[in-house]
Enzyme design. Structure first.
Site, PDB file in Angstrom:
ATOM      1  N   GLU A 174     -12.266 127.002 -64.258  1.00 42.50           N
ATOM      2  CA  GLU A 174     -13.037 128.182 -64.626  1.00 42.50           C
ATOM      3  C   GLU A 174     -14.463 127.750 -64.988  1.00 42.50           C
ATOM      4  O   GLU A 174     -14.652 127.051 -65.980  1.00 42.50           O
ATOM      5  CB  GLU A 174     -12.395 128.783 -65.875  1.00 42.50           C
ATOM      6  CG  GLU A 174     -12.039 130.200 -65.757  1.00 42.50           C
ATOM      7  CD  GLU A 174     -11.546 130.773 -67.070  1.00 42.50           C
ATOM      8  OE1 GLU A 174     -11.296 130.038 -68.039  1.00 42.50           O
ATOM      9  OE2 GLU A 174     -11.404 131.994 -67.104  1.00 42.50           O
TER      10      GLU A 174
ATOM     11  N   CYS B 125     -12.669 136.572 -67.396  1.00 42.12           N
ATOM     12  CA  CYS B 125     -11.431 135.983 -66.881  1.00 42.12           C
ATOM     13  C   CYS B 125     -11.186 136.422 -65.438  1.00 42.12           C
ATOM     14  O   CYS B 125     -10.592 135.703 -64.649  1.00 42.12           O
ATOM     15  CB  CYS B 125     -10.259 136.373 -67.764  1.00 42.12           C
ATOM     16  SG  CYS B 125     -10.079 138.144 -67.943  1.00 42.12           S
TER      17      CYS B 125
ATOM     18  N   GLY C 267      -4.452 128.582 -75.429  1.00 38.30           N
ATOM     19  CA  GLY C 267      -3.208 129.339 -75.239  1.00 38.30           C
ATOM     20  C   GLY C 267      -1.989 128.432 -75.265  1.00 38.30           C
ATOM     21  O   GLY C 267      -0.966 128.740 -75.884  1.00 38.30           O
TER      22      GLY C 267
ATOM     23  N   GLU D 260      -3.032 136.083 -72.705  1.00 38.86           N
ATOM     24  CA  GLU D 260      -3.917 136.484 -71.593  1.00 38.86           C
ATOM     25  C   GLU D 260      -4.952 135.380 -71.471  1.00 38.86           C
ATOM     26  O   GLU D 260      -5.834 135.254 -72.331  1.00 38.86           O
ATOM     27  CB  GLU D 260      -4.607 137.813 -71.908  1.00 38.86           C
ATOM     28  CG  GLU D 260      -3.682 138.995 -72.034  1.00 38.86           C
ATOM     29  CD  GLU D 260      -2.996 139.352 -70.741  1.00 38.86           C
ATOM     30  OE1 GLU D 260      -3.529 139.024 -69.661  1.00 38.86           O
ATOM     31  OE2 GLU D 260      -1.913 139.939 -70.802  1.00 38.86           O
TER      32      GLU D 260
ATOM     33  N   GLY E 271      -7.716 134.233 -74.504  1.00 42.90           N
ATOM     34  CA  GLY E 271      -8.672 133.143 -74.605  1.00 42.90           C
ATOM     35  C   GLY E 271      -8.409 132.120 -73.526  1.00 42.90           C
ATOM     36  O   GLY E 271      -7.820 132.432 -72.482  1.00 42.90           O
TER      37      GLY E 271
ATOM     38  N   GLU F  93     -15.519 133.576 -83.570  1.00 40.27           N
ATOM     39  CA  GLU F  93     -16.607 133.410 -84.557  1.00 40.27           C
ATOM     40  C   GLU F  93     -17.965 133.704 -83.931  1.00 40.27           C
ATOM     41  O   GLU F  93     -18.948 133.905 -84.639  1.00 40.27           O
ATOM     42  CB  GLU F  93     -16.560 132.020 -85.197  1.00 40.27           C
ATOM     43  CG  GLU F  93     -17.524 130.999 -84.639  1.00 40.27           C
ATOM     44  CD  GLU F  93     -16.940 130.195 -83.482  1.00 40.27           C
ATOM     45  OE1 GLU F  93     -15.779 130.439 -83.123  1.00 40.27           O
ATOM     46  OE2 GLU F  93     -17.657 129.326 -82.943  1.00 40.27           O
TER      47      GLU F  93
ATOM     48  N   LYS G  88      -8.015 138.119 -85.766  1.00 39.68           N
ATOM     49  CA  LYS G  88      -9.109 137.145 -85.885  1.00 39.68           C
ATOM     50  C   LYS G  88      -9.981 137.233 -84.631  1.00 39.68           C
ATOM     51  O   LYS G  88      -9.596 136.792 -83.566  1.00 39.68           O
ATOM     52  CB  LYS G  88      -8.601 135.710 -86.018  1.00 39.68           C
ATOM     53  CG  LYS G  88      -9.767 134.778 -86.370  1.00 39.68           C
ATOM     54  CD  LYS G  88      -9.572 133.355 -85.939  1.00 39.68           C
ATOM     55  CE  LYS G  88     -10.200 132.999 -84.635  1.00 39.68           C
ATOM     56  NZ  LYS G  88     -11.646 133.108 -84.531  1.00 39.68           N
TER      57      LYS G  88
END
Ligand code: NDP
Length: 511
Positions: free
Chosen positions: A404, A304, A253, A270, A248, A198, A195
């Site tokens: 982040e 990341c 996660g 990850e 993601g 989107e 997947k």
């Protein structure tokens, strides 16, 4: 063209923009399918505002069909028991097809993600390299044997594919990240359901086309397009899925780890990072400053591994900030389709507002904005961009220092002693990567050994090699991708004990 002191590249002519949108459908059991209810979703270019793709919007029936296909293909044994040689040659064919289609994939990637076309091309080349590397690994899958367990017994440690793997990917490096997972899963003998985000579904669909052209048997790889809920969530809870490989955000996660726990699936994560670079007074500043600028603006900071947090010795802090600001002004921001652009658009208006929120909150908390600090208007483009931004006087308690930001925003903290630098570097719940700049190898090594990060760069930043494992400590993830470790993630260990002849001593002597 220079606007407000920054280097901004205006819209180039729109001839590269697609005349009609890319159409994405699910790939299930070797067939391209619309959603059962016919639902679709669209993606517009975050830089140009034009329609790029229309994709089938998956629901739980599509997840069901895709998982069933992957399960059947795994359980019939033909793919998991195929030879490493056969899997290797297929993966190599895919790599060649990726090279052939580089321009097409790079253009779609740029239009959906907003990243510069030159960078997209490099990522597609890097992805092809990963498929070739995984192809080489496919022929090295082997276990172990024990012949010192006694005269009548032999022990074997077999490495078997885990089974059906759900692969869920983010929007920032769509083609590269699926290529960090899928070829390794296939090399191990797994089957998969993918997947993509989107926001960037289409290059994964192109990959599906290439897999079929390369001769991958039907059902070994399936793709379901759509949203985290219900598609992603369905792929993490389905009883017929054996493993989830996710890249993601840390928040998603954690929720995946929790939902996969109900069926005790293997989970590889990850996740995000808040990556520090420590600059000591004896550093080669020419090199460090270029790397700092690269590290924070690469992929518009939506990375990341973004080097979003530098920790500079007080004696050189002013010089470093001034030089970083001066170099930042030379970085070409603007139309991702221009070959010289180094920083493109921000993925969505909501995300642009989020970046701005971090900067404004730091400013109101006492941080100094040396450059940027707002959205960037690019002449001729209706999408969203953010200015290169340098913020100093950042303290460890500010959100901009801990969370982040995922934008082109650099936070500068300062230190006096090496222990203080290490303390600041480790003062984060993340642990993805870290860097150290010093001409003294002892300084570098001591920092590298004590910092809590899955990857440490000394006197460089964000180099990457297919051979070297990548992954995070702490809330940056679990498991590793790339290198031999990347293959091992998709392998299960089975112990086989063989007794020779009739030598087994009876437990009950019933004669
Ligand atoms: P998200 O976590 O929002 O989404 C990642 C993927 O998970 C998307 O496909 C998303 O679907 C899907 N998803 C969302 N909710 C669920 C759910 N409940 N169950 C299953 N799947 C779900 O991340 P972003 O796409 O925003 O990507 C940015 C993040 O990725 C950053 O935190 C970044 O640090 C991290 N990242 C980490 C890397 C690493 O290697 N460590 C590399 C690159 C990025 P959808 O969005 O389509 O609804």
């Amino acid at each position: 063209m220079t606007i407000h002191d920054l280097t901004v590249i205006s819209a180039v002519d729109g001839s590269a923009l697609p005349k009609k949108p890319f159409t994405g459908r699910h790939l299930i059991d070797g067939q391209w399918r619309d959603s059962l209810d016919g639902a679709t979703f669209v993606r517009r270019s975050p830089a140009h505002g034009t329609l790029v793709s229309v994709s089938a919007k998956g629901g739980s029936e599509d997840v069901e069909a895709a998982v069933a296909a992957a399960r059947r293909r795994f359980d019939d044994g033909r793919w998991p028991f195929s030879s490493g040689k056969k899997r290797a040659s297929l993966l190599t064919r895919v790599a060649d097809l990726i090279d052939r289609e580089r321009e097409r994939i790079a253009l779609v990637e740029t239009l959906e993600s907003g990243k510069p076309i030159s960078q997209a091309r490099a990522e597609i080349e890097g992805a092809a390299d990963l498929w070739r590397y995984a192809a080489a690994l496919a022929r090295t899958v082997h276990g172990d044997s024990h012949n010192s367990l006694g005269q009548d017994i032999l022990g074997f440690v077999l490495k078997e594919p885990v089974g059906v793997v759900s692969i869920i990917t983010p929007w920032n490096f769509p083609f590269l990240i699926v290529s960090q997972k899928l070829p390794f899963a296939l090399a191990a003998g797994c089957t998969a359901v993918i997947k993509p985000s989107e926001l960037t579904p289409s290059t994964t669909v192109i990959l599906g086309e290439l897999l079929l052209e390369a001769g991958l048997p039907d059902g070994v790889v399936n793709i379901v397009l759509g949203y985290g809920e219900p598609v992603g969530a369905g792929l993490t809870t389905h009883a017929d899925v054996d493993m989830v490989s996710f890249t993601g955000s840390t928040g998603v996660g954690k929720s995946i780890a929790a939902s996969a726990a109900a069926t005790l699936k293997k989970v590889s994560l990850e996740l995000g990072g808040k990556n520090p670079q420590v600059v000591f007074p004896d550093a080669d500043l020419d090199s460090a400053i270029d790397a700092i600028v690269f590290g924070v603006y690469f992929n518009a900071g939506e990375c990341c591994n973004s080097g979003s947090r530098i920790i500079v010795h007080k004696d050189i802090a002013q010089e470093v900030v001034e030089r970083v600001v001066a170099l930042s002004k030379k970085v070409p921001f603007g139309d991702p389709l221009h070959p010289e652009t180094r920083v493109g658009a921000i993925i969505s208006p909501e995300h642009c507002r989020k970046i701005d929120g971090y900067v404004k909150s730091a400013a109101s908390g006492g941080a100094a904005i040396h450059l940027g600090g707002g959205e960037l208007a690019v002449p001729g483009l209706s999408g969203q961009f953010y200015q290169p931004t340098v913020v100093s006087d950042v303290t460890g308690d500010m959100a901009i220092a801990r969370e982040e930001v995922f934008g082109p925003v650099l936070s500068v903290l300062t230190f006096d002693t090496p222990d203080e630098a290490l303390g600041l570097a480790n003062a984060s719940s993340y642990g993805l990567s870290a860097g150290v700049w010093s001409e003294n190898v002892h300084t570098c090594l001591e920092f590298a050994r004590k910092v809590k990060a899955g990857t440490v760069w000394t006197n460089t930043w964000m180099d990457g090699f297919a051979e070297l494992p990548f992954g995070g400590f702490r809330e940056s993830g679990q498991g590793r991708e790339l290198g031999r470790y990347g293959l091992e993630e998709f392998l299960e260990v089975k112990t086989l004990q063989m007794r020779l002849g009739q030598s087994r001593e009876l437990w009950l002597n019933s004669r």
